[in-house]
Design an enzyme around this catalytic site. Structure first.
Site, short mmCIF file in Angstrom:
data_model
loop_
_atom_site.label_atom_id
_atom_site.label_comp_id
_atom_site.label_asym_id
_atom_site.label_seq_id
_atom_site.Cartn_x
_atom_site.Cartn_y
_atom_site.Cartn_z
N GLN A 47 -3.67 -58.69 -89.35
CA GLN A 47 -2.31 -58.85 -88.83
C GLN A 47 -1.80 -57.50 -88.35
O GLN A 47 -1.98 -56.49 -89.02
CB GLN A 47 -1.41 -59.38 -89.96
N ASN A 49 1.80 -55.61 -87.08
CA ASN A 49 3.26 -55.74 -87.11
C ASN A 49 3.88 -54.59 -86.34
O ASN A 49 3.31 -53.50 -86.26
CB ASN A 49 3.78 -55.70 -88.55
N HIS A 62 8.14 -51.54 -100.27
CA HIS A 62 7.61 -52.90 -100.32
C HIS A 62 6.14 -52.91 -100.74
O HIS A 62 5.40 -51.97 -100.50
CB HIS A 62 7.71 -53.55 -98.94
N LYS A 72 -2.64 -51.02 -95.52
CA LYS A 72 -1.94 -50.86 -94.24
C LYS A 72 -2.43 -49.60 -93.55
O LYS A 72 -2.78 -48.62 -94.19
CB LYS A 72 -0.43 -50.74 -94.46
N HIS A 119 5.33 -49.15 -100.24
CA HIS A 119 5.41 -48.44 -98.96
C HIS A 119 6.80 -48.58 -98.36
O HIS A 119 7.42 -49.63 -98.45
CB HIS A 119 4.38 -49.02 -97.97
N TYR A 131 1.92 -51.29 -87.55
CA TYR A 131 0.95 -51.19 -88.62
C TYR A 131 0.04 -52.39 -88.68
O TYR A 131 0.42 -53.50 -88.36
CB TYR A 131 1.61 -50.94 -89.97
N ASP A 167 16.68 -54.63 -99.91
CA ASP A 167 16.12 -53.37 -100.38
C ASP A 167 17.02 -52.65 -101.39
O ASP A 167 16.57 -51.72 -102.05
CB ASP A 167 15.79 -52.45 -99.20
#
Length: 184
Positions: A47, A49, A62, A72, A119, A131, A167
């Protein structure tokens, strides 16, 4: 060839691609699997992003829990961010320690973040952040550590941060350790 810098947190790598400049502009390879393989990292990226954030934004910290934990490979294609990782690996000698570096579209540097790390980043200049992830995002596996946890002593390098409600609600590192049997 890229220059690879090992960080104080085992497995976290900063990558500086070789940039070729001339009168037309520049060219560089932004990713090569053999860069990481040479360091013993064998990831399958599933994936990609991309986010845009305005100066002063803080995103994070996260992580994804198993079975959706993610490694990542992060970089900035426009602007500048302070990228931060926190070791959340159960039994790690550096559990709870953090590392930060400035990712900058002028330097074209990348950071490899293994699974098991929290992260986040703060935006020092309006930024487009991209990323690669080694696993798909799964909402039920999402977790986080409070970005301004005083135990972590992270200098995010921004005043009056722009931050999501989510957050501001994450647990502290001490609560995480107690609630997750010592780590990820």
């Amino acid at each position: 060839m890229a220059e690879i810098k090992k960080t104080p947190l085992s497995g976290v790598l900063e990558i500086f691609p070789k940039v070729f400049k001339d009168q037309r502009g520049y060219f560089f390879e932004s990713f090569r699997a053999d860069w990481l393989e040479k360091e013993g990292v064998h990831e399958t990226w599933v994936q990609d992003n991309q986010s845009y954030s305005q100066k002063g934004t803080v995103r994070g910290l996260h992580f994804q829990r198993e079975p959706y934990a993610q490694a990542k490979l992060v970089r900035v294609v426009r602007g500048k961010v302070l990228d931060v990782v926190v070791d959340l690996r159960k039994g790690s000698e550096t559990f709870g320690k953090n590392y930060s570096t400035i990712l900058d579209s002028e330097r074209n540097n990348l950071l490899y973040v293994p699974a098991g790390f929290g992260h986040g980043f703060s935006v020092l200049e309006d930024a487009v952040f991209v990323y690669k992830c080694s696993n798909y995002y799964n909402k039920e596996s999402e977790g986080g550590i409070l970005w301004n946890d005083p135990h972590l002593q992270i200098d995010w390098m921004v005043n009056d941060p722009i931050i999501s409600e989510k957050d501001t609600q994450w647990q502290t590192i001490e609560e995480f350790k107690a609630n997750s049997e010592g780590g990820l």
